[in-house]
Write an enzyme that holds these catalytic residues in place. Structure first.
Site, PDB file in Angstrom:
ATOM      1  N   HIS A   1      15.603 -42.425  66.285  1.00 34.97           N
ATOM      2  CA  HIS A   1      14.659 -41.377  66.338  1.00 34.97           C
ATOM      3  C   HIS A   1      14.547 -40.437  65.257  1.00 34.97           C
ATOM      4  O   HIS A   1      14.091 -40.822  64.106  1.00 34.97           O
ATOM      5  CB  HIS A   1      16.142 -40.668  66.573  1.00 34.97           C
ATOM      6  CG  HIS A   1      16.739 -40.519  66.256  1.00 34.97           C
ATOM      7  ND1 HIS A   1      18.115 -41.257  65.449  1.00 34.97           N
ATOM      8  CD2 HIS A   1      17.166 -39.745  65.255  1.00 34.97           C
ATOM      9  CE1 HIS A   1      18.746 -40.530  64.230  1.00 34.97           C
ATOM     10  NE2 HIS A   1      18.180 -39.931  64.240  1.00 34.97           N
TER      11      HIS A   1
ATOM     12  N   HIS B   1      10.021 -38.011  60.136  1.00 32.30           N
ATOM     13  CA  HIS B   1       9.735 -39.393  60.062  1.00 32.30           C
ATOM     14  C   HIS B   1      10.400 -39.947  60.868  1.00 32.30           C
ATOM     15  O   HIS B   1      11.882 -39.712  61.159  1.00 32.30           O
ATOM     16  CB  HIS B   1       9.458 -39.817  58.625  1.00 32.30           C
ATOM     17  CG  HIS B   1      10.990 -39.575  58.255  1.00 32.30           C
ATOM     18  ND1 HIS B   1      11.157 -37.932  57.570  1.00 32.30           N
ATOM     19  CD2 HIS B   1      12.170 -39.822  57.798  1.00 32.30           C
ATOM     20  CE1 HIS B   1      12.824 -37.264  57.643  1.00 32.30           C
ATOM     21  NE2 HIS B   1      13.372 -38.858  57.596  1.00 32.30           N
TER      22      HIS B   1
END
Length: 189
Positions: A43, A130
């Site tokens: 995630h 990120h």
């Protein structure tokens, strides 16, 4: 009241999850001392909340729902492999956002502003979206890992539309964390 470790994140679509797994498998051939993130746990974290209870999770969801709804859905492209703090001293390995970063940062900043209003501590660093794919645990295989990372520095995973932010609980276990979605907050059209 029981406390739960919680965070807000954007989930990956299945195709990107599969490509991220293939990238992790390629990096894992370096045989370095890395704890790789399992595919189901991949995630993009938007905000770490820490330990909260059920009442607080409901309060956060209710407060953020209109904020998130005011944000337009947007496309992001994931690609490139890097490390925090840097490739010479890797501790966390990541895949970056190569397109759509400005929209992601705007979403995160709106959430951050609301969370400060709710008395959550603010982030000290600017948000850089990120995908964390691994955490380096020791020096074994470091040079081989760095070499693989340089080879994959421009690897493209693909694109997806960011349509929601989810509130997750995180239960820490010896074999890795177990995440459970507690709420889904949809972005506007």
């Amino acid at each position: 009241m029981k406390k739960i470790r919680a965070f807000l994140a954007v989930e990956l679509v299945e195709g990107l999850r599969e490509r991220a797994l293939a990238l992790v498998q390629e990096l894992a051939t370096a045989d370095a001392d890395v704890n790789w993130v399992t595919p189901e746990n991949l995630h993009i974290t938007v905000k770490f909340l820490g330990d909260i209870d059920d009442v607080e999770s409901w309060r956060v969801s209710q407060a953020l729902e209109p904020i998130v709804k005011r944000c337009r859905r947007f496309d992001v492209t994931l690609g490139g492999v890097g490390a925090f703090p840097d490739i010479e001293r890797p501790r966390a390995l990541w895949v970056g956002v190569t397109a759509g970063e400005a929209s992601f940062v705007e979403l995160a900043e709106r959430i951050e502003t609301k969370m400060r209003e709710l008395a959550y501590p603010g982030e000290r660093r600017r948000f850089h979206p990120h995908l964390t794919i691994g955490r380096v645990k020791g020096p074994k295989g470091k040079s081989s890992l760095q070499q693989k990372m340089q080879q994959l520095a421009r690897a493209e995973l693909g694109s997806m539309k960011v349509e929601a932010v989810s509130l997750f609980s995180s239960q820490l276990r010896k074999k890795g964390p177990l995440y459970a979605r507690m709420a889904t907050l949809r972005l506007g059209r």
